[in-house]
Design an enzyme around this catalytic site. Structure first.
Site, PDB file in Angstrom:
ATOM      1  N   HIS A  70      47.990   1.325 -18.633  1.00 35.11           N
ATOM      2  CA  HIS A  70      48.440   0.049 -18.076  1.00 35.11           C
ATOM      3  C   HIS A  70      48.217  -1.085 -19.064  1.00 35.11           C
ATOM      4  O   HIS A  70      49.049  -1.992 -19.184  1.00 35.11           O
ATOM      5  CB  HIS A  70      47.700  -0.231 -16.768  1.00 35.11           C
ATOM      6  CG  HIS A  70      48.050  -1.541 -16.151  1.00 35.11           C
ATOM      7  ND1 HIS A  70      47.238  -2.654 -16.261  1.00 35.11           N
ATOM      8  CD2 HIS A  70      49.140  -1.933 -15.426  1.00 35.11           C
ATOM      9  CE1 HIS A  70      47.794  -3.662 -15.627  1.00 35.11           C
ATOM     10  NE2 HIS A  70      48.940  -3.255 -15.114  1.00 35.11           N
ATOM     11  N   GLU A  73      50.986  -1.116 -21.523  1.00 31.89           N
ATOM     12  CA  GLU A  73      52.202  -1.726 -20.968  1.00 31.89           C
ATOM     13  C   GLU A  73      52.208  -3.230 -21.204  1.00 31.89           C
ATOM     14  O   GLU A  73      53.229  -3.812 -21.584  1.00 31.89           O
ATOM     15  CB  GLU A  73      52.287  -1.418 -19.471  1.00 31.89           C
ATOM     16  CG  GLU A  73      53.441  -2.102 -18.758  1.00 31.89           C
ATOM     17  CD  GLU A  73      53.231  -2.170 -17.261  1.00 31.89           C
ATOM     18  OE1 GLU A  73      53.583  -3.202 -16.661  1.00 31.89           O
ATOM     19  OE2 GLU A  73      52.712  -1.190 -16.687  1.00 31.89           O
TER      20      GLU A  73
END
Length: 494
Positions: A70, A73
Site C-alpha cells: 500500500h 501505491e
C-alpha cells in the site's frame, strides 16, 4: 391480480437472455515472451478504462514489512525520472482523464479512465509510474503522515476493523492475516525505501502483471503498447505457492462509545479457482441479507427468518421482534471473501446489545447459525432457483461500466489465467442442482478441522491488552444456549 415471481419471469426470459449473452464481445488475450499478459474487451464508444493489474498485495508481505504494498501505491504517484508529481497530474487533466489505484490483499491495480484517442499516452504514464518511480527518502517521509491519516479514517469504520480482525483470527501467522495498511509502527518508522524497492523487484515481474483494457480500446494497439513499455520486464521467480493455514478462534474488542454490537462469523472455504467456488457463490446469495432500514419484505433466508416467527424447541420461546414492533437487529448480511487458495464464508450482524429477542446479544450468533445449518441441509427448489437468478442479476450489475469490466478482467486473468465468458459462467450456474448445494453446504459449514474456535461452551480465553482501547479476547466463545460452533470457524465482535 397476482404478481409473477422473479423466478418465473426469469425462467420465461432465459432463452432471450442467453442469446444476448452470446452476442457479447469476447475477451481477447495475448502474452509477451516474458509472461506479461494483455487482455481486453472492446465495445463501441469514445471512452475506455486501461490499467495494469498486478499479482501483489498484502498477503505477500511479512509482519516486518506489512503495509509496503500500500505504501508503494502512494509512492508511485510522487514522480518519475521524466515526470514530476505535478506533471502526472497535469497530464491527466489535459486529457480529461482520471488516474486511480487500489491495493487489496492479493492484487494491486493502477488504471486510467480516458478517451480512446488518449490510450497511448495513458499507458505511457502508467508504465512510467510503475517502472520508473523515483521513490526518494524525502517523499517517503512526507507520505507517512498521509497514510497515518488514512489508517485513522479506516479504523473509524467498525466494519473495516472487524473484517481485519476476522482475517487476523482466521489466518494468523500468514500473509492473509495481515491488514492492507499495516501497523502504525511500520507506517511511521519501519518501512524503508529498501523494503519498497525489494518488493518491486520481487513482485513486479512479467508473469505477475497484466495490461487490461475495456470499452473503446483496440486490442492490437494494446499489444503493441505492452511490448513497447513492458517487454523488458524480468520473468522473476515463480510466485510463492505456500499453503495458507486456517486457524480459527475468536477476537472481541470492547468499545463503550459504540451503541451497537457488531458481530462477524466466518468459515473456511476453498479458493476462487476451486470447482465448488460457484456453488459457494450461490450459497452466499441464498443466505442473502437483511436490513431493518429497507423494510422486511425480502426473500433472502436471513430476511425471512428474522421477519417470520422462529420457534426454538430447546429454549421453548419464539425468536421474533417484541410486541411493540421494535426489532433489535439492524442488519444481517452474508458474505464470501474468496482468495486464490482459500476463502471465508460467513455473516456480519449489527444489533442492539442485550436486546436480541429477549436474550443476550450472543444469541444472534446462535440464531444465525441455525439458519446456516438449515440451508446447508434443506433448501427448497423455489429459494434455490431464486438465489441463482439473483446471482445472475447481481453479476450483470457488477459489470456496469468500463472500469468494473476492466477490474473483472484483471482479477480473473491473474487468478485463472483467462477470463471466463459470462455466458459460460451462466451455463455453469444453470448446471448446478439443489443436491450440489446440499452436498457443498455441510462440507463448508459443518466440517470438523484440527484447529479452530472449538466448542462455544468450553475453554479458556487469553486476554491481551490493546493500547488503543478495549480488551482483545482470544479463544472459544461461550454461548448461553450451549450449542457447539463448528471448529473450522472464526468469530469477531466489537
Amino acid at each position: 391480480m397476482t404478481t409473477p415471481s422473479l423466478s418465473s419471469i426469469l425462467r420465461h426470459t432465459r432463452p432471450i437472455f442467453k442469446e444476448t449473452l452470446r452476442a457479447a464481445r469476447p475477451t481477447l488475450q495475448n502474452a509477451l515472451p516474458n509472461g506479461f499478459r494483455i487482455a481486453s474487451e472492446s465495445k463501441d464508444g469514445d471512452t475506455c478504462t486501461v490499467g495494469v493489474w498486478i499479482d501483489a498485495g498484502s498477503r505477500w508481505e511479512t509482519e516486518k514489512n506489512n503495509g509496503v504494498a500500500h505504501f508503494l501505491e502512494h509512492m508511485n504517484f510522487k514522480g518519475t525520472g521524466k515526470r514530476s508529481r505535478q506533471d502526472i497530474e497535469f497530464g491527466m487533466e489535459k486529457m480529461g482523464a482520471h488516474l486511480n489505484a487500489y491495493t487489496s490483499r492479493e492484487h494491486t491495480c493502477y488504471y486510467v479512465k480516458c478517451f480512446k484517442k488518449d490510450v497511448p499516452e495513458a499507458v505511457d504514464i502508467l508504465a512510467d509510474i510503475l517502472l520508473n518511480s523515483k521513490r526518494t527518502e524525502q517523499d517517503l517521509d512526507a507520505e507517512r503522515q498521509t497514510i497515518v491519516q488514512e489508517k485513522e479514517d479506516v479504523e473509524a469504520r467498525i466494519d473495516e476493523v472487524l473484517m481485519d480482525h476476522l482475517h487476523s483470527a482466521a489466518f494468523e501467522g500468514s500473509g492473509l492475516g495481515l491488514s492492507i495498511l499495516g501497523p502504525l509502527e511500520n507506517i511511521q518508522k519501519s518501512i524503508t525505501k529498501g523494503m519498497i524497492d525489494d518488493f518491486v523487484k520481487t513482485h513486479y515481474t512479467g508473469p505477475r502483471m497484466a495490461l487490461v483494457g475495456s470499452g473503446a480500446v483496440d486490442h492490437g494497439q494494446l499489444c503493441d503498447l505492452a511490448s513497447k513499455y513492458f517487454g523488458a520486464l524480468p520473468t522473476g521467480q515463480p510466485k510463492p505457492s505456500g499453503f495458507t493455514r486456517f486457524l480459527g478462534g475468536d477476537k472481541r474488542e470492547t468499545n463503550q462509545l459504540n451503541p451497537l454490537t457488531h458481530v462477524a462469523v466466518a468459515f473456511q472455504t476453498p479458493g476462487i479457482s476451486h470447482p465448488d467456488a460457484i456453488k459457494i457463490k450461490v450459497l452466499e446469495q441464498l443466505l442473502g441479507s437483511y436490513s431493518r432500514d429497507k423494510g422486511e419484505a425480502a426473500y433472502s433466508c436471513f430476511a425471512r427468518a428474522i421477519v417470520m416467527d422462529f420457534y426454538d424447541p430447546k429454549v421453548g420461546q419464539f425468536f421474533r421482534p417484541n410486541k411493540a414492533g421494535h426489532n433489535p437487529i439492524h442488519s444481517l448480511n452474508a458474505f464470501w471473501a474468496p482468495y486464490s487458495d482459500v476463502g471465508l464464508l460467513g455473516f456480519y450482524a449489527i444489533a442492539e446489545p442485550g436486546k436480541s429477542y429477549g436474550h443476550e446479544w450472543e444469541n444472534i450468533l446462535h440464531y444465525a447459525m441455525r439458519e446456516l445449518i438449515r440451508v446447508s441441509r434443506n433448501i427448497s427448489e423455489e429459494e434455490f432457483e431464486r438465489a441463482k437468478n439473483q446471482l445472475k442479476l447481481q453479476t450483470m450489475l457488477q459489470l456496469d461500466g468500463t472500469t468494473n469490466i476492466a477490474d473483472d478482467i484483471g482479477r480473473q486473468v491473474l487468478s485463472f489465467g483467462a477470463r471466463v465468458p459470462l455466458a459460460s459462467f451462466f451455463e455453469q450456474l444453470d448446471a448446478i442442482s439443489r443436491e450440489d448445494l446440499i452436498r457443498v453446504g455441510p462440507r463448508v459449514l459443518l466440517r470438523q478441522g484440527p484447529r479452530g474456535g472449538g466448542d462455544w461452551r468450553h475453554g479458556q480465553r487469553a486476554r491481551v491488552r490493546r493500547p488503543a482501547g478495549g480488551d482483545l479476547l482470544r479463544g472459544p466463545l461461550s454461548c448461553p444456549l450451549c450449542t457447539p460452533l463448528p471448529r473450522q470457524s472464526v468469530v469477531c465482535m466489537a
